[in-house]
Structures are given as C-alpha cells and as structure tokens.
Design a protein around this motif. Structure first.
Motif, mmCIF file in Angstrom:
data_model
loop_
_atom_site.group_PDB
_atom_site.id
_atom_site.type_symbol
_atom_site.label_atom_id
_atom_site.label_comp_id
_atom_site.label_asym_id
_atom_site.label_seq_id
_atom_site.Cartn_x
_atom_site.Cartn_y
_atom_site.Cartn_z
ATOM 1 N N GLY A 35 50.036 38.591 30.144
ATOM 2 C CA GLY A 35 48.884 38.051 30.155
ATOM 3 C C GLY A 35 47.822 38.397 30.183
ATOM 4 O O GLY A 35 48.242 38.774 28.314
ATOM 5 N N THR A 36 46.618 38.145 30.505
ATOM 6 C CA THR A 36 45.442 39.123 29.796
ATOM 7 C C THR A 36 45.818 40.258 30.215
ATOM 8 O O THR A 36 46.579 41.411 30.356
ATOM 9 C CB THR A 36 44.238 38.455 31.181
ATOM 10 O OG1 THR A 36 43.884 37.185 31.050
ATOM 11 C CG2 THR A 36 42.852 39.517 30.258
ATOM 12 N N GLU A 37 45.102 41.440 29.128
ATOM 13 C CA GLU A 37 45.288 43.075 28.913
ATOM 14 C C GLU A 37 44.069 43.510 28.322
ATOM 15 O O GLU A 37 43.700 43.246 27.283
ATOM 16 C CB GLU A 37 46.828 43.362 28.457
ATOM 17 C CG GLU A 37 47.810 42.119 28.163
ATOM 18 C CD GLU A 37 48.545 42.711 27.758
ATOM 19 O OE1 GLU A 37 48.416 42.954 26.478
ATOM 20 O OE2 GLU A 37 50.090 42.513 28.528
ATOM 21 N N GLU A 38 43.139 44.306 29.707
ATOM 22 C CA GLU A 38 42.241 44.797 29.283
ATOM 23 C C GLU A 38 42.265 46.348 29.287
ATOM 24 O O GLU A 38 42.376 46.159 30.670
ATOM 25 C CB GLU A 38 40.602 43.952 29.816
ATOM 26 C CG GLU A 38 40.742 42.420 28.678
ATOM 27 C CD GLU A 38 39.916 42.282 28.929
ATOM 28 O OE1 GLU A 38 39.510 40.699 28.931
ATOM 29 O OE2 GLU A 38 38.798 42.869 30.281
ATOM 30 N N THR A 69 47.610 43.715 38.056
ATOM 31 C CA THR A 69 46.060 43.678 38.781
ATOM 32 C C THR A 69 44.972 42.749 39.651
ATOM 33 O O THR A 69 45.848 42.159 39.436
ATOM 34 C CB THR A 69 45.416 44.267 37.585
ATOM 35 O OG1 THR A 69 44.806 44.343 37.374
ATOM 36 C CG2 THR A 69 45.274 45.366 37.213
ATOM 37 N N PRO A 70 44.488 43.231 40.942
ATOM 38 C CA PRO A 70 43.591 42.450 41.152
ATOM 39 C C PRO A 70 43.292 41.280 39.685
ATOM 40 O O PRO A 70 42.850 41.685 39.098
ATOM 41 C CB PRO A 70 43.011 43.602 41.823
ATOM 42 C CG PRO A 70 43.454 44.016 42.425
ATOM 43 C CD PRO A 70 44.650 44.517 40.900
ATOM 44 N N LYS A 71 43.043 40.088 40.473
ATOM 45 C CA LYS A 71 42.703 39.254 39.017
ATOM 46 C C LYS A 71 41.562 39.681 38.402
ATOM 47 O O LYS A 71 41.168 39.264 37.938
ATOM 48 C CB LYS A 71 42.630 38.527 39.546
ATOM 49 C CG LYS A 71 41.318 37.342 40.894
ATOM 50 C CD LYS A 71 41.715 35.713 40.739
ATOM 51 C CE LYS A 71 40.461 35.124 42.060
ATOM 52 N NZ LYS A 71 39.809 36.233 42.816
ATOM 53 N N ASP A 72 40.492 40.580 39.796
ATOM 54 C CA ASP A 72 39.373 41.218 38.785
ATOM 55 C C ASP A 72 39.107 42.363 38.612
ATOM 56 O O ASP A 72 37.834 42.383 38.366
ATOM 57 C CB ASP A 72 38.355 40.890 39.972
ATOM 58 C CG ASP A 72 36.975 39.641 40.751
ATOM 59 O OD1 ASP A 72 37.871 38.509 39.609
ATOM 60 O OD2 ASP A 72 37.300 39.431 42.057
ATOM 61 N N GLY A 73 40.241 43.178 38.202
ATOM 62 C CA GLY A 73 40.729 44.313 37.773
ATOM 63 C C GLY A 73 40.604 45.219 38.450
ATOM 64 O O GLY A 73 40.395 44.920 40.110
ATOM 65 N N LEU A 74 41.381 46.358 38.205
ATOM 66 C CA LEU A 74 40.639 47.896 39.685
ATOM 67 C C LEU A 74 40.631 48.701 38.514
ATOM 68 O O LEU A 74 40.395 49.064 37.546
ATOM 69 C CB LEU A 74 42.671 48.180 39.026
ATOM 70 C CG LEU A 74 42.915 49.686 39.279
ATOM 71 C CD1 LEU A 74 42.832 49.327 41.053
ATOM 72 C CD2 LEU A 74 44.621 49.651 39.591
ATOM 73 N N THR A 75 39.673 49.957 39.018
ATOM 74 C CA THR A 75 39.266 50.754 38.514
ATOM 75 C C THR A 75 39.830 51.176 39.793
ATOM 76 O O THR A 75 39.379 51.649 41.059
ATOM 77 C CB THR A 75 37.645 50.282 38.754
ATOM 78 O OG1 THR A 75 37.507 48.650 37.948
ATOM 79 C CG2 THR A 75 36.603 51.301 38.341
#
Lengths: 466, 466
Positions: B101-104, B126-132
């Motif tokens: 999928g998306t990869e950032e 990751t969660p759809k809002d990203g993981l920090t």
C-alpha cells in the motif's frame, strides 16, 4: 581537441629537437614553498568531509525558501563561526517557492505498468483525480521541436534525448533542452502534459528533477522526469506499434514568496584596496536527496580551503570571502542578491565550486594582462595535483555569474564530470556518492589557488568578456 | 578454502614432478563434438535476451497471485508454444496474497528528514494515520537478539546488519536474519514496528523488499526495509546521542487466497524410463521492478538452452522439462505444487537458475555413483566457458527443493553473486542490469549441461542427502 593537439605536439617535439627548442613553453615558475606546503597538507583535510557529513546528516535536504533551508542557514552560521571565520552572517531576501506534492504515473495501455518519475520545478499540477491521455513519443528533442502542434494537442508528450557523460559536463547543455525548454514548448503546442527522460547519465530507477521555466504568457503544464529505465521501457513499448496511454497524478504547488538567504564568512585581508577573492558554492539543494554533491561538497571545499589560509598564521593580502549561496537550484536568487548588495565592492576574482566532489582536472583562468604571471604561478602550483592549465573563458557558475558580469576576473577549477550526472538532482545525491580522497584533492587545489591569488602582488583588475 | 587448497596443490605440483605424477587428476574426458558445437553456438544466443526483454516490457512486474502474474502466465504459454516446445500448459493452484500500500517514513526528531523505505512481504499495516515512536538502533542483529524486551517494548526497532557481496551469495544468509527473523522476534519482544537496513550490497537510494515470516501465534507488526543510505543516515544520527523518533505509514494488506500457477513446456525424450531433466526458474517477481534478474533471466536462460536442444535435430534421450514456477518470492508455492503433482514421476536431475544473469563460474554436481562419468564429462564440456567443477551438495533453489527432497540428483550452475544483491528485490531490477554477453555465457553453460545430462547413457537414479 586539446588532448589530440598535445599528443601531436609531443610527437613533433620528440621528432625534432630543434623545433622543440623553438616552441617549448617558457620554464614554469617555481612554486612558493609556503604554497606547496599548504597544498600538500590539504591532501589530509578532514574539514570538508566534516562539513558535508554534518550538513547532510544534521539538516538533510534544503529546498530553497523552505524551513529546511532556514535550518541550513542557522547550521551554516554556527559552523562557520566555530571554524573561526570573521564577519559571519546571513543576508536574506524573498523569492517565489514551488513545492512538490504527490507523484504517480502509470502506463494504462497497451499494458499496465507503474512508472517512477518526479515533477520538474515549476511544473503545474494535474487535475486532482489525475490526467489520462495518449502519450506521443519523441526519441529526440529535434523530432519534438519539428512536430506540428496537431501531433501533440491534448496529448502527453514524451521526449527522450539521451545524455552521455562528458569530462567537462558539456553534454548537460546539449541534452538538457528537453527539460529547459521542452515543457514551455509543449505547452505552446497545446500538449496536456510532458514527461521527459531524466537529464542524467545513469541507468538506475532514480529520476532527476531540476527546474524548468514557463515564460510569462506561457501556461504551465504538468511536467515530470522519468527515471532512465522507465524512459527506455516507454521507448521499447513505442516500437511495438500500439498506442500508449499514460495516467499522471502530480500535485505540486506554487506557495508564494518566502525567505531565502546567503551565508557569508571572511578571512580578512591586509589590503582592502586589492579586492575581494570571492569563493563559494550553494547551500540550498533539491528536495529528493540530501544534496551531498550538489552542493554540500562545494560549500565544504571552499570553506575548508579558506580555513587553511586562515590557520596558516599569515593574513592574506586580499580578503577571502566565502559565500554559501541560497536558492541556486530554483533560479540563482542568491547569486543575484549577492551582486545587488556587493557588486559595487572591488572583487579581484570570483570562483565557484558546484560540480560535485570528483577530482579537479583542469584550471582555467581569465585574468587581466597585468595578472598574467598569476596564471603561470597557479599552473605550477596545481600541476602536482594532476591538474592541467588552460587559458580562456573563466568565471563559470550560476552564483557568481551576476558578479562576473560586472567585469570581475575568473578562475575555474574544473572537476571531472564523468560521474556527476549519474546522481545529479536525484534521491541518490547522498554522502555515499563522495570519494573522500577526491574531495581532499579538491581542497588541496582550492587551498593552492587561494594561497596564490589572495597573496598575488600584481593588480587584478577588471577583464573584458565578449 | 577451495582456491587456497588449489593454489597449495599447484605449488606442490610445480615443486615435485614425482608427486605431480602420483596425485595428478585423471585425464579429463574429451568433449563430444556435438556438445561442443551446441555450446559454442549458444554464445551467440538471442533467445534469452528476447524472453527477458519481452517479459519485462510487455508484462512488467509479476507479483504472485495478482492479475499481473496471470498475464505473465498467458504470455509464457504463448511464448513457449511459439518457440516450438511440446505439452505447453499452465498448472494453477491457490495461494495467499499480500499486497503493498502506501509507504512513507520520516525521522521526526532530532531533525525532520524523509526516508525511503518499502514494506516487507507479510508486513502488517500501521494505524491509518501512521505510527510515531522512539527508534531503538541496533547496528547488528546480535545486539538486537541480545536486547531485553524492555529495551524495545512499544518502540520501533532498527537493525543494521550490513551485507557485503560474496561470489557465492553466502552473505545473504548471514546478513538476511534481520529480514527473515527480525520482524517476528521484534514482535515477540513487544516492539511496535521494525525497520531494517536493506539486505543488499549497493549504496543507492533503492530499498530491497523481500518476504518475512510471522509464525502462527506471533502477531504481525509493520516491517520495512530502508535503503542503505537511509540506514547509514540513521546510524550516523544515532551516534550523536539524541533520541530518535520515527513516523511510519504503511498500508499493506493480506487479500486472501488467489490463483497462481506454474507454466510447463517440454522437449520430449526418446526414453521415458530414463527420467525427466527438470530445469527452470520462476515467473513471478517482486512488484517494485520488472523482475529482470529475478527471475526473467532464469526462465529465459533455461528455456533458451532447452530450445537449442530442441532445434539440434536430434531428440534427447531424456525429456527436458522447463518449468517457469509461480509464486516463488512469497513462499515457494510453485515449487511445492510441482512436487505435489509430479514428484512421483521419475526425475533424473533437477536444476534451477535463480541468481541473476551474471556469468556461471562453477558447476557443482550431486549424482549417484553410477553417473560419476557424467560429472566428469560435464566438467570437460564447461571448462572452455571458464567454469570450474566441484563435487558436493547440489540441487540448490527454492523451486526445485521439494523435488530434490525426494532424492533427485542435482546439478548447480553457480552464477557470480558479486553484483546480484546490488539490485535484488529493488525497483532497480530492470533489463538495464543484464549484460547480454554474460547472459549468453549462461545459455551456453546450460546448453552444454543439457546436452550432456539429457543424453547420458548412464543410469541417473536417486541420491542420498544427509
């Protein structure tokens, strides 16, 4: 032609001692032992590497006019101050800023394939759902230039125009037209968008960005560069005869005027009337890599060399001014700003390092007649580094161009261009591209050049260029 | 150790003629002129290049279980039929499919920097809002393995474990643990996610994907590979002592069972009882490049060699079966399916080409004693191609492993691994990586091998492996 001429000359000399005596060049001047010592010590330089490593690690990409370039200026002021330079400061100005967005491309027909590409600076955006259109393939710029508007209207233009590496980088000009003027011309012919083969000499899946220009009155269109393997894929598909369809999604934006700036540092000279020796490179970088060869290496080489003069224990006759220019990549704003602010000050020479970190192979000088002995001393001082001398035009470089244009003399330390366009403007412009030994050879060349030029007793006044 | 031993032996031979006579190897068998002629003609082969060019251009990436792999099967059946093979067909099966999928990724602290990375096969999202989260840096796998769970719980793990190129590719096993078992171990220690330095030997900004495994009972976590320059950037930042924070956004998905398949083609032999000679490579590829070296080259080399036997005007004794396996990259599903369907048929040997397109440097054989002369004839036939012979274990390769495991003899034509892991599993696996002359040397080696093995009068029965 020069190497061929030299070979012919050498053969003639070997064959005819009498001729050799008649046309042999004058004995080169001996090298001042202090110059030689400074030069040779610089072959062990670590300062330039430290600057490149610090800037690419602690700041990273430095797109002009963004907060990243501002962080780079702060880093630069701190670094140049710590190195012991005088009059360290940032001189800021405003300039228009373009920023990258989403970048996607797929061949839709005859076969679905994802492509790797990056938008060119000043590219317009596609509609937010993307743009799908027929792709018209031009293997060369000439074929594109000769095509009637009817052949491209409403379509996406592809231009190949492959680039081969050259020692002096001259193939950039020859192949670069696809990027420099391709997008504006495509727009004028009514194309919906343009994709070009990257202006680069590698064969990796890493596209080369770079600025393009839509002059006033020409409507910006979406414009992007494909990696070379993606471009050759398109060219191979095109030979199969079925129509190609491309889908593009690009969302870059012009975000208006922002702050950029030059960072300046000096080694003060003893004779203000003798003119400033202006050297430097550019602090900004493209946003894809970390700007190691373009141009952390240039700012590093020139500052490391100037620091060697600073630390030599003897103040130079002329002030050496190191300028880390801002916003070079996107239109040379820093160089123009410098000339606007400082162009009326007397400059002895201007010299720029903005061609990577590979070894210097040639020195070119353009000096007034009064300073002809300086060129000869330079040639002698640089010869042990494997550098050949040439007289002709000198003063190359976007950042010094506006200063050079006022009649300032020039010295160019030409770096080998054989690898430079492999990674120029790509995500691959990172510290791994730099060979520490070649970087040191650069520092030695610049140190020798500064030691000769900054201390020359001759007057170095204006030169006339055609 | 082998080269050292040979050198010692050569020196002994030079020093002691008597000893030389005593231990000198038996005179190698002369090469059948027909074998030599077939081998030498193959050095001008264009069929393998044509297959690689066609598959990478007209199909492109061929991720297992997707519509792209299905298009590749159709392409393969058509191509192998056009080449004149018999019994060309696809044998399909179902297998689980994971898609990217998306990869950032960005370093958030101590300094914002974008990173280039790709998810590993079977990575969780990751969660759809990203993981920090905080990034814990382990330069080697051993340091990670020895770290207590408390050191990584809730954090993102980084593992370096740099890889160097080796002729035989053995460093892949040694360095690959970061990818093979790193993610599952990180999950078991309670890590939130894992990023590794790519298992690769290049220094480009192109990350290497590849499958990882979360055994039953181990919760999949987000798992990705950074390009090598991104990994070294993290390691350099880590030495500066400030805590690192990373943001990850990965949205890969498991999409359930889909259809994959093997494509099979034959050169029928005259003696069915002599057993099948099984050769091939894999048709599927990773989704980032176009699978040129992994493994369009393997299917191309083996098919081109088999076609030379087919076109020789003389039917071989043994049937040559070319299999273009499906779904190798994601778990060797094609090889398992083949053994399930065909494992009870008599196979004389199995041999796989799945290590790029660089030259064959060594032949290894594992044959029953009854077929010892075959190994000697192979050595003679391959020597003029610069190929050295070794006896030992043979039958390497994911796709033939399940067949080899039934006791089938093996012949390995080992390719040079010095460049293979520069671009393995990266977006850069494209036709530009292939050297046409080395590809031809492969075809010549495989042609000679097939000519010898398929026509051998000896019985080639089962071998016992420890």
């Amino acid at each position: 032609m020069k190497p061929l001429y030299s070979l012919t000359l050498a053969l003639s000399l070997a064959a005819s001692p009498a001729l050799a005596q008649r046309i042999a060049p004058p004995t080169p001047p001996t090298v001042d032992p202090q110059v030689a010592a400074l030069r040779d010590a610089a072959l062990k330089d670590d300062v330039a590497w430290d600057i490149v490593e610090g800037l690419t690690t602690e700041v990273g990409q430095r797109l002009a006019g963004t907060e990243a370039e501002a962080r780079a200026r702060d880093w630069a002021v701190k670094k140049l101050t710590a190195l012991g330079f005088s009059n360290v400061r940032a001189e800021t100005y405003r300039m228009p800023v373009w920023v990258r967005g989403t970048e996607e491309a797929q061949i839709v027909a005859p076969v679905p394939q994802k492509l790797t590409l990056v938008a060119l600076g000043n590219s317009a955006a596609t509609p937010k759902d993307g743009l799908t259109a027929e792709l018209v393939v031009f293997p060369t710029y000439a074929e594109f230039a000769n095509a009637p508007a009817s052949a491209v209207r409403g379509k996406i233009v592809y231009i190949g125009n492959a680039m081969e590496p050259t020692q002096d980088g001259s193939s950039y000009g020859a192949s670069g037209s696809a990027r420099f003027t391709g997008p504006a011309t495509a727009s004028q012919k009514g194309a919906a968008a343009i994709v070009i083969r990257s202006i680069g000499t590698d064969k990796h899946r890493l596209p080369h960005t770079g600025v393009t220009d839509f002059p006033a009155g020409v409507k910006p269109i979406p414009a992007a560069a494909l990696s070379v393997p993606d471009a050759t894929l398109i060219e191979r598909l095109a030979t199969r005869g079925q129509p190609l369809q491309l889908r593009l999604l690009l969302t870059p934006r012009q975000i208006g005027e922002r702050e950029s700036g030059n960072v300046i540092a000096e080694v003060p000279g003893t004779d203000p009337a003798a003119g400033v020796v202006l050297v430097g490179g550019h602090l900004d970088s493209w946003d894809l890599g970390t700007g190691a060869i373009d141009d952390a290496s240039g700012v590093a080489i020139t500052a490391a060399a100037a620091k060697r003069i600073l630390d030599s224990g003897q103040r130079p006759r002329r002030t050496i001014r190191v300028v880390w220019f801002g916003a070079e990549e996107v239109g040379g704003f820093g160089g123009k700003e410098y000339a606007k602010r400082h162009g009326k000050e007397r400059h002895a020479i201007a010299s720029e390092s903005d061609f990577g970190a590979d070894r210097v192979w040639r020195v070119e000088t353009q000096l007034p007649d009064s300073a002809a002995p300086v060129a000869a001393r330079l040639a002698s001082a640089l010869a042990p580094l494997g550098i050949v001398a040439a007289n002709g035009r000198a003063g190359d470089g976007t950042d010094i161009a506006p200063t050079i244009a006022t009649g300032v003399a020039g010295v160019d330390l030409n770096q080998s261009g054989l690898r430079y366009f492999d990674t120029h403007h790509t995500p691959d412009d990172v510290i791994e591209r730099i060979d520490p030994e070649q970087l040191r050879q650069n520092v030695a060349a610049w140190t020798a050049m500064l030691a000769v030029v900054a201390n020359a007793s001759e007057d170095i006044g204006a030169v006339k260029r055609p």
